[in-house]
Enzyme design. Structure first.
Site, PDB file in Angstrom:
ATOM      1  N   HIS A  67       0.839  -1.201   0.000  1.00 43.39           N
ATOM      2  CA  HIS A  67       0.000   0.000   0.000  1.00 43.39           C
ATOM      3  C   HIS A  67       0.870   1.246   0.000  1.00 43.39           C
ATOM      4  O   HIS A  67       2.039   1.203   0.393  1.00 43.39           O
ATOM      5  CB  HIS A  67      -0.894   0.039   1.245  1.00 43.39           C
ATOM      6  CG  HIS A  67      -1.836  -1.098   1.374  1.00 43.39           C
ATOM      7  ND1 HIS A  67      -2.856  -1.344   0.479  1.00 43.39           N
ATOM      8  CD2 HIS A  67      -1.921  -2.089   2.309  1.00 43.39           C
ATOM      9  CE1 HIS A  67      -3.539  -2.415   0.859  1.00 43.39           C
ATOM     10  NE2 HIS A  67      -2.975  -2.895   1.964  1.00 43.39           N
ATOM     11  N   CYS A 104      -4.664   4.702  -2.713  1.00 39.48           N
ATOM     12  CA  CYS A 104      -3.577   3.717  -2.773  1.00 39.48           C
ATOM     13  C   CYS A 104      -3.393   3.382  -4.248  1.00 39.48           C
ATOM     14  O   CYS A 104      -4.343   2.915  -4.898  1.00 39.48           O
ATOM     15  CB  CYS A 104      -3.962   2.474  -1.968  1.00 39.48           C
ATOM     16  SG  CYS A 104      -2.780   1.116  -2.103  1.00 39.48           S
ATOM     17  N   HIS A 107      -4.345  -0.148  -5.450  1.00 43.80           N
ATOM     18  CA  HIS A 107      -5.709  -0.601  -5.178  1.00 43.80           C
ATOM     19  C   HIS A 107      -6.772   0.478  -5.410  1.00 43.80           C
ATOM     20  O   HIS A 107      -7.905   0.328  -4.950  1.00 43.80           O
ATOM     21  CB  HIS A 107      -5.793  -1.128  -3.739  1.00 43.80           C
ATOM     22  CG  HIS A 107      -4.805  -2.215  -3.475  1.00 43.80           C
ATOM     23  ND1 HIS A 107      -3.803  -2.091  -2.528  1.00 43.80           N
ATOM     24  CD2 HIS A 107      -4.643  -3.427  -4.053  1.00 43.80           C
ATOM     25  CE1 HIS A 107      -3.070  -3.195  -2.531  1.00 43.80           C
ATOM     26  NE2 HIS A 107      -3.553  -4.014  -3.455  1.00 43.80           N
ATOM     27  N   MET A 112      -9.897   1.806  -3.007  1.00 40.95           N
ATOM     28  CA  MET A 112      -9.128   2.155  -1.816  1.00 40.95           C
ATOM     29  C   MET A 112      -8.755   3.637  -1.890  1.00 40.95           C
ATOM     30  O   MET A 112      -7.689   4.030  -2.387  1.00 40.95           O
ATOM     31  CB  MET A 112      -7.886   1.273  -1.684  1.00 40.95           C
ATOM     32  CG  MET A 112      -7.210   1.390  -0.329  1.00 40.95           C
ATOM     33  SD  MET A 112      -5.992   0.075  -0.112  1.00 40.95           S
ATOM     34  CE  MET A 112      -5.361   0.540   1.487  1.00 40.95           C
TER      35      MET A 112
END
Length: 119
Positions: A67, A104, A107, A112
Site C-alpha cells: 500500500h 492507494c 488498489h 481504496m
C-alpha cells in the site's frame, strides 16, 4: 531600576512565549489510518478523518500489502513508496485547512480511497 524592569519584562515575555508554544504543541494530535482493514478489505480504516491544522495522520500498513498513499494535487504529502511489512508507517502533518483526497496506487481501482479534512 530601569535595567531591572527591562530584565523582568524580558523574562516574563520569554516565559509567555515558552508557555504559548508549549500549549500549542501539546494540543496537536496524531490520528492513525490503517492501510487495509482488520477484516482484510482493500480500504483505508477509517476512510475519512477530520483533524485541525498542525495535526498529523499516521499511516500504518495493516493487511493485504503493498500500500501507499498518494494525495491528489499535493505531492508534498504523498508517500509513493510501497509499504510491504505489517506495521510499516509514516506520518504527514497538515498545516493548511482544506480537504485532501488520497488513494492507494495499487488498489485505487478496487476503491481504496480516503480523505483528510483539516479545519
Amino acid at each position: 531600576m530601569i535595567s531591572s524592569l527591562r530584565s523582568a519584562l524580558s523574562a516574563c515575555f520569554a516565559l509567555l512565549l515558552v508557555l504559548a508554544f508549549g500549549v500549542a504543541s501539546a494540543q496537536a494530535k496524531t490520528v492513525e489510518v490503517k492501510l487495509g482493514t482488520d477484516a482484510g478489505m482493500l480500504a483505508f480504516e477509517p476512510s475519512s478523518v477530520t483533524i485541525s491544522t498542525g495535526d498529523s495522520v499516521e499511516f500504518v500498513n495493516n493487511k493485504l500489502a503493498p500500500h501507499n498513499a498518494v494525495f491528489e494535487g499535493h505531492e508534498e504529502l504523498s508517500h509513493p513508496d510501497l509499504a510491504f511489512a505489517p506495521g510499516e508507517s509514516w506520518q504527514e502533518t497538515f498545516t493548511e485547512a482544506g480537504t485532501y483526497d488520497y488513494y492507494c496506487e495499487p488498489h485505487r481501482g478496487a476503491g481504496m480511497v480516503g480523505k483528510v479534512v483539516v479545519n
